[in-house]
Design an enzyme around this catalytic site. Sequence first.
Site, PDB file in Angstrom:
ATOM      1  N   ASP A  61     -40.746 -41.568  11.780  1.00  0.00           N
ATOM      2  CA  ASP A  61     -40.103 -40.854  10.685  1.00  0.00           C
ATOM      3  C   ASP A  61     -40.850 -39.586  10.297  1.00  0.00           C
ATOM      4  O   ASP A  61     -42.083 -39.553  10.301  1.00  0.00           O
ATOM      5  CB  ASP A  61     -40.013 -41.782   9.470  1.00  0.00           C
ATOM      6  CG  ASP A  61     -38.871 -41.420   8.544  1.00  0.00           C
ATOM      7  OD1 ASP A  61     -37.818 -40.998   9.037  1.00  0.00           O
ATOM      8  OD2 ASP A  61     -39.038 -41.575   7.323  1.00  0.00           O
ATOM      9  N   HIS A  62     -40.083 -38.574   9.952  1.00  0.00           N
ATOM     10  CA  HIS A  62     -40.560 -37.310   9.381  1.00  0.00           C
ATOM     11  C   HIS A  62     -41.666 -36.639  10.187  1.00  0.00           C
ATOM     12  O   HIS A  62     -42.797 -36.522   9.745  1.00  0.00           O
ATOM     13  CB  HIS A  62     -41.013 -37.502   7.932  1.00  0.00           C
ATOM     14  CG  HIS A  62     -39.863 -37.647   6.997  1.00  0.00           C
ATOM     15  ND1 HIS A  62     -39.139 -36.579   6.534  1.00  0.00           N
ATOM     16  CD2 HIS A  62     -39.286 -38.755   6.466  1.00  0.00           C
ATOM     17  CE1 HIS A  62     -38.173 -37.012   5.744  1.00  0.00           C
ATOM     18  NE2 HIS A  62     -38.229 -38.333   5.694  1.00  0.00           N
ATOM     19  N   ASP A  96     -38.377 -33.735  11.465  1.00  0.00           N
ATOM     20  CA  ASP A  96     -38.147 -33.090  10.176  1.00  0.00           C
ATOM     21  C   ASP A  96     -38.738 -31.690  10.238  1.00  0.00           C
ATOM     22  O   ASP A  96     -39.871 -31.455   9.839  1.00  0.00           O
ATOM     23  CB  ASP A  96     -38.770 -33.904   9.051  1.00  0.00           C
ATOM     24  CG  ASP A  96     -38.554 -33.263   7.687  1.00  0.00           C
ATOM     25  OD1 ASP A  96     -37.955 -32.160   7.623  1.00  0.00           O
ATOM     26  OD2 ASP A  96     -38.986 -33.857   6.688  1.00  0.00           O
ATOM     27  N   GLU A 126     -33.582 -33.274  10.432  1.00  0.00           N
ATOM     28  CA  GLU A 126     -33.392 -32.875   9.038  1.00  0.00           C
ATOM     29  C   GLU A 126     -33.190 -31.374   8.958  1.00  0.00           C
ATOM     30  O   GLU A 126     -33.914 -30.608   9.587  1.00  0.00           O
ATOM     31  CB  GLU A 126     -34.598 -33.297   8.197  1.00  0.00           C
ATOM     32  CG  GLU A 126     -34.403 -33.030   6.720  1.00  0.00           C
ATOM     33  CD  GLU A 126     -35.361 -33.795   5.834  1.00  0.00           C
ATOM     34  OE1 GLU A 126     -35.651 -33.294   4.739  1.00  0.00           O
ATOM     35  OE2 GLU A 126     -35.811 -34.891   6.221  1.00  0.00           O
ATOM     36  N   HIS A 178     -37.161 -36.113  -3.382  1.00  0.00           N
ATOM     37  CA  HIS A 178     -37.709 -36.897  -2.289  1.00  0.00           C
ATOM     38  C   HIS A 178     -39.217 -36.954  -2.464  1.00  0.00           C
ATOM     39  O   HIS A 178     -39.825 -35.952  -2.791  1.00  0.00           O
ATOM     40  CB  HIS A 178     -37.364 -36.130  -1.004  1.00  0.00           C
ATOM     41  CG  HIS A 178     -37.250 -36.965   0.213  1.00  0.00           C
ATOM     42  ND1 HIS A 178     -36.051 -37.447   0.655  1.00  0.00           N
ATOM     43  CD2 HIS A 178     -38.169 -37.374   1.094  1.00  0.00           C
ATOM     44  CE1 HIS A 178     -36.237 -38.097   1.774  1.00  0.00           C
ATOM     45  NE2 HIS A 178     -37.516 -38.077   2.065  1.00  0.00           N
ATOM     46  N   GLY A 179     -39.817 -38.062  -2.241  1.00  0.00           N
ATOM     47  CA  GLY A 179     -41.275 -38.128  -2.271  1.00  0.00           C
ATOM     48  C   GLY A 179     -41.817 -38.411  -3.658  1.00  0.00           C
ATOM     49  O   GLY A 179     -41.166 -39.006  -4.501  1.00  0.00           O
TER      50      GLY A 179
END
Length: 189
Positions: A61-62, A96, A126, A178-179
């Site tokens: 992820d990311h 991302d 993303e 987000h975050g």
Amino acid sequence: MESASKSNCPVIIQATNGGSQFFAGNTIQDKNACAAGAVALAIHVRTMAPYYGIPVILHSDHCAKKLTPWFEGMLEADEAYFEQYGEPLFSSHMLDLSEEPDDENIAICIQYFRRMAPMKIWMEMEIGITGGEEDGVDNTDADEDRLYTSPEQVWKVYEALSPISKMFSIAAAFGNVHGVVSIETISRS
């Protein structure tokens, strides 16, 4: 996996760059440690999942541009695993590159997706930014207009990736926070 097994549910096991470094060992300073940690985690999950009798999705992820060596290491492991077993090590990866200009973001995604598609690895990409701070990317003071991915941006991604494979998703920004953020920074209007 144990909880998923007790609930008789499939599960997604996700590797982040930081989590991969932790799995490798935080004291290891080698530039390949994050990728090695992610690969070790994936091999562990693949080894143990049959004992739990549930489907497991392995996802990274990311991955920001500065983390592409981590991504590259995982993709090389996917290719080696695929060559040996006929399937990739990971089920899906997320790039991302939302910090980059759209054209660069899409071009890098195309480059990696061409390698992923023959192995049937799902790509999540993303486009657009989210508010708040996550993984060292701070968009708390970003212009509100940038917090919403336009239909044109989504269409441009679709046109670029769909000829390669249909196995992708677009993480578009819709003003969502987000975050790590404090409650005071969230607009309720």
